[in-house]
Motif scaffolding. Structure first.
Motif, mmCIF file in Angstrom:
data_model
loop_
_atom_site.group_PDB
_atom_site.id
_atom_site.type_symbol
_atom_site.label_atom_id
_atom_site.label_comp_id
_atom_site.label_asym_id
_atom_site.label_seq_id
_atom_site.Cartn_x
_atom_site.Cartn_y
_atom_site.Cartn_z
ATOM 1 N N GLN A 287 -37.142 49.449 17.133
ATOM 2 C CA GLN A 287 -36.548 48.180 16.726
ATOM 3 C C GLN A 287 -36.954 47.066 17.683
ATOM 4 N N PHE A 288 -37.156 45.875 17.130
ATOM 5 C CA PHE A 288 -37.457 44.680 17.924
ATOM 6 C C PHE A 288 -36.596 43.524 17.416
ATOM 7 N N PRO A 289 -36.353 42.524 18.260
ATOM 8 C CA PRO A 289 -35.574 41.364 17.800
ATOM 9 C C PRO A 289 -36.369 40.542 16.788
ATOM 10 N N SER B 246 -41.374 48.836 27.574
ATOM 11 C CA SER B 246 -41.583 50.083 28.307
ATOM 12 C C SER B 246 -41.557 51.273 27.356
ATOM 13 N N TRP B 247 -42.647 52.032 27.346
ATOM 14 C CA TRP B 247 -42.699 53.242 26.528
ATOM 15 C C TRP B 247 -41.684 54.271 27.018
ATOM 16 N N SER B 248 -41.682 54.561 28.312
ATOM 17 C CA SER B 248 -40.842 55.640 28.849
ATOM 18 C C SER B 248 -39.355 55.324 28.721
ATOM 19 N N ARG B 249 -38.995 54.060 28.876
ATOM 20 C CA ARG B 249 -37.570 53.696 28.775
ATOM 21 C C ARG B 249 -37.128 53.552 27.320
ATOM 22 N N SER B 250 -38.082 53.357 26.421
ATOM 23 C CA SER B 250 -37.739 53.219 24.998
ATOM 24 C C SER B 250 -37.684 54.575 24.298
ATOM 25 N N ALA C 179 -36.632 49.100 21.294
ATOM 26 C CA ALA C 179 -37.644 48.945 22.332
ATOM 27 C C ALA C 179 -37.027 48.243 23.539
ATOM 28 N N VAL C 180 -37.247 48.793 24.732
ATOM 29 C CA VAL C 180 -36.748 48.173 25.966
ATOM 30 C C VAL C 180 -37.760 47.106 26.376
ATOM 31 N N ILE C 181 -37.435 45.868 26.033
ATOM 32 C CA ILE C 181 -38.379 44.768 26.237
ATOM 33 C C ILE C 181 -38.308 44.265 27.677
ATOM 34 N N LEU C 182 -39.471 44.152 28.309
ATOM 35 C CA LEU C 182 -39.572 43.686 29.690
ATOM 36 C C LEU C 182 -39.814 42.190 29.762
ATOM 37 N N ALA D 167 -37.174 51.446 37.194
ATOM 38 C CA ALA D 167 -36.293 51.839 36.088
ATOM 39 C C ALA D 167 -35.164 50.830 35.891
ATOM 40 N N LYS D 168 -34.919 50.015 36.911
ATOM 41 C CA LYS D 168 -33.851 49.020 36.814
ATOM 42 C C LYS D 168 -34.373 47.626 36.470
ATOM 43 N N ALA D 169 -35.648 47.541 36.134
ATOM 44 C CA ALA D 169 -36.246 46.244 35.832
ATOM 45 C C ALA D 169 -35.524 45.591 34.664
ATOM 46 N N LYS D 170 -35.213 44.312 34.837
ATOM 47 C CA LYS D 170 -34.526 43.566 33.785
ATOM 48 C C LYS D 170 -35.520 42.694 33.030
ATOM 49 N N ARG D 171 -35.143 42.365 31.817
ATOM 50 C CA ARG D 171 -35.999 41.541 30.968
ATOM 51 C C ARG D 171 -36.103 40.130 31.530
ATOM 52 N N SER D 172 -37.319 39.592 31.546
ATOM 53 C CA SER D 172 -37.525 38.217 32.005
ATOM 54 C C SER D 172 -36.866 37.254 31.032
ATOM 55 N N ASP D 173 -36.161 36.262 31.562
ATOM 56 C CA ASP D 173 -35.453 35.300 30.717
ATOM 57 C C ASP D 173 -36.409 34.343 30.017
ATOM 58 N N LYS D 174 -37.464 33.939 30.712
ATOM 59 C CA LYS D 174 -38.392 32.960 30.153
ATOM 60 C C LYS D 174 -39.673 33.641 29.670
ATOM 61 N N ARG D 175 -40.247 33.068 28.636
ATOM 62 C CA ARG D 175 -41.537 33.565 28.171
ATOM 63 C C ARG D 175 -42.613 33.272 29.212
ATOM 64 N N ILE D 176 -43.499 34.220 29.405
ATOM 65 C CA ILE D 176 -44.577 34.052 30.372
ATOM 66 C C ILE D 176 -45.710 33.279 29.705
ATOM 67 N N PRO D 177 -46.112 32.137 30.272
ATOM 68 C CA PRO D 177 -47.194 31.351 29.660
ATOM 69 C C PRO D 177 -48.547 31.995 29.942
ATOM 70 N N PRO D 178 -49.555 31.627 29.174
ATOM 71 C CA PRO D 178 -50.890 32.165 29.467
ATOM 72 C C PRO D 178 -51.401 31.664 30.807
ATOM 73 N N THR D 179 -52.145 32.490 31.496
ATOM 74 C CA THR D 179 -52.798 32.063 32.733
ATOM 75 C C THR D 179 -53.865 31.020 32.417
ATOM 76 N N GLN D 180 -54.473 31.183 31.260
ATOM 77 C CA GLN D 180 -55.565 30.307 30.859
ATOM 78 C C GLN D 180 -55.729 30.381 29.346
ATOM 79 N N ILE D 181 -56.126 29.283 28.747
ATOM 80 C CA ILE D 181 -56.510 29.274 27.341
ATOM 81 C C ILE D 181 -57.974 28.847 27.269
ATOM 82 N N LEU D 182 -58.800 29.760 26.797
ATOM 83 C CA LEU D 182 -60.231 29.495 26.700
ATOM 84 C C LEU D 182 -60.495 28.815 25.363
ATOM 85 N N LYS D 183 -60.876 27.563 25.425
ATOM 86 C CA LYS D 183 -61.049 26.762 24.207
ATOM 87 C C LYS D 183 -62.388 27.050 23.530
ATOM 88 N N TRP D 184 -62.377 26.959 22.231
ATOM 89 C CA TRP D 184 -63.605 27.121 21.452
ATOM 90 C C TRP D 184 -64.487 25.890 21.639
#
Length: 416
Positions: free
Chosen positions: A249-251, A288-292, A306-309, A357-374
């Motif tokens: 399951q996913f949100p 996480s596969w192992s925690r899910s 699914a245990v979302i990180l 094993a105690k890692a909590k889900r990040s509150d904010k979405r992680i932005p891309p390090t870089q966007i390679l433009k066409w």
């Protein structure tokens, strides 16, 4: 044929993104990458006017012990052809065509074949499959398609080889089944015997498949049209036709947990972290596969959350089948979008924390390090637009990035 490219520099990361994405070893890719080649080599009937053939799958050729190749060769497929391209020179080394086929997937394996002098030597074999449900087996060095397996009566969406059993090939089909084949090892006259070992039953079309890195002979994970599932593939079990073990399951967009959603991108970032993309806009999940997945669960066809990180920030498009890829050695995720851009995520600063094993889900979405433009591309004086990136991968040395598009263009960037 080549489309002409203006050599525009790739978009630089912002200072914040750059700091966030710096690797432990100080390397970063493809920051500063330059567009190298834009090839129109899958044209139907070799027509230079073909900007409609969709390209779907690409994978770098494995290095052989003899070092016959330098690791710069990539196999690509789309339309009626499979191509082998030298990424440095842009030369199409080989091209295999079947006029009645549309190829969707390619995969490499290395087999210890016996030569005519009775000596064993490792050879790379390419499997290619698509709309006809047939797997073509190609001995690339010999320029020879030595056999085929009539695997399914409906199209094959994707194929992959086992990392531990070189003759074991998984084929995922629109008949809602995933089959495991032993393709055998051809003799010096290319005689071979293929056999079906397993059939995994799915309630929806499997789009992407991945073997679990910590137990590739026991569990297979699949992203499907209507969810994400896993099967027990251990061959010691007598049952040849198997239902799924677990659906994840996913949100959804409202935050409610659901199993009914298209998963059109799926790959392991490392031994435990899975990157998956569904039709929820603007988001790639890391979980996480192992925690899910609890191996002590009772019975088959269980539903687990699914245990979302974390969530990766991605395009808000509702278009499907723009798949993602990972580079576990460099802890990167790549995904193209509907505007011809490649989103690159360097996650090396996060993976250590996620291993707890105690890692909590990040509150904010992680932005891309870089966007390679066409870059700007022209053909006969006209600009190419409305470009979808269907697939994107990097080679193991992190030198080349290859992107496949909806307009019959294979794009290659190189780290400068």
């Amino acid at each position: 044929d080549k489309a002409r490219a203006s050599n525009q520099p790739a978009k630089e990361a912002t200072p914040d993104q750059e700091a966030e994405g710096t690797q432990k070893n100080g390397e970063q890719f493809p920051k500063g990458a330059e567009p190298l080649h834009f090839l129109q080599c899958h044209s139907k009937g070799n027509s230079r006017e073909d900007f409609k053939t969709q390209l779907w799958s690409c994978v770098f050729e494995p290095l052989l012990d003899c070092g016959a190749r330098k690791g710069e060769t990539v196999a690509t497929c789309g339309g009626e052809s499979v191509c082998l391209i030298d990424c440095e020179t842009g030369v199409v080394l080989k091209k295999y065509k079947v006029a009645t086929e549309e190829f969707f997937s390619v995969a490499w394996t290395t087999l210890p074949m016996v030569n005519s002098d009775s000596r064993k030597k490792s050879h790379n074999i390419l499997a290619a499959a698509g709309r006809r449900g047939i797997v073509k087996l190609i001995h690339v060095a010999a320029d020879f398609c030595y056999g085929e397996i009539k695997a399914h009566k409906k199209p094959i969406a994707t194929v992959c080889f086992s990392p531990t059993q070189e003759t074991h090939l998984f084929t995922a089909s629109y008949d809602k089944r995933i089959a495991l084949w032993d393709i055998g090892i051809p003799d010096c006259d290319y005689n071979f015997k293929a056999s079906q070992l397993l059939v995994l039953e799915s309630f929806s079309v499997p789009l992407r498949i991945a073997l679990v890195p910590t137990c590739p002979e026991q569990y297979l994970l699949a992203g499907c049209e209507e969810g994400c599932f896993t099967w027990n593939i251990k061959l010691e079990k007598e049952q040849k036709n198997r239902p799924f073990e677990v659906t994840f399951q996913f949100p959804d967009e409202e935050g409610e947990m659901t199993t009914s959603h298209r998963v059109d991108g799926l790959a392991f970032l490392n031994d435990d972290v899975v990157a998956s993309k569904s039709s929820k806009p603007g988001c790639i999940y890391l979980w996480s596969w192992s925690r899910s997945f609890d191996t002590k669960g009772k019975g088959c066809q269980r539903t687990v959350s699914a245990v979302i990180l974390a969530e990766l920030e991605w395009s808000t498009t509702d278009l499907s089948y723009l798949t993602l890829s990972t580079c576990p050695a460099k802890e990167h995720v790549f995904c193209g979008d509907e505007k011809g851009s490649v989103w690159i995520y360097n996650l090396s600063n996060y993976t250590t924390a996620w291993s707890s094993a105690k890692a909590k889900r990040s509150d904010k979405r992680i932005p891309p390090t870089q966007i390679l433009k066409w870059p700007e591309l022209q053909s006969n004086g006209d600009h190419l637009s409305e470009i979808l990136i269907n697939n994107v991968i990097t080679d193991p040395t992190f030198t080349y990035l290859v992107a496949l598009t909806s307009v019959n263009i294979t794009a290659i960037w190189k780290k400068s």
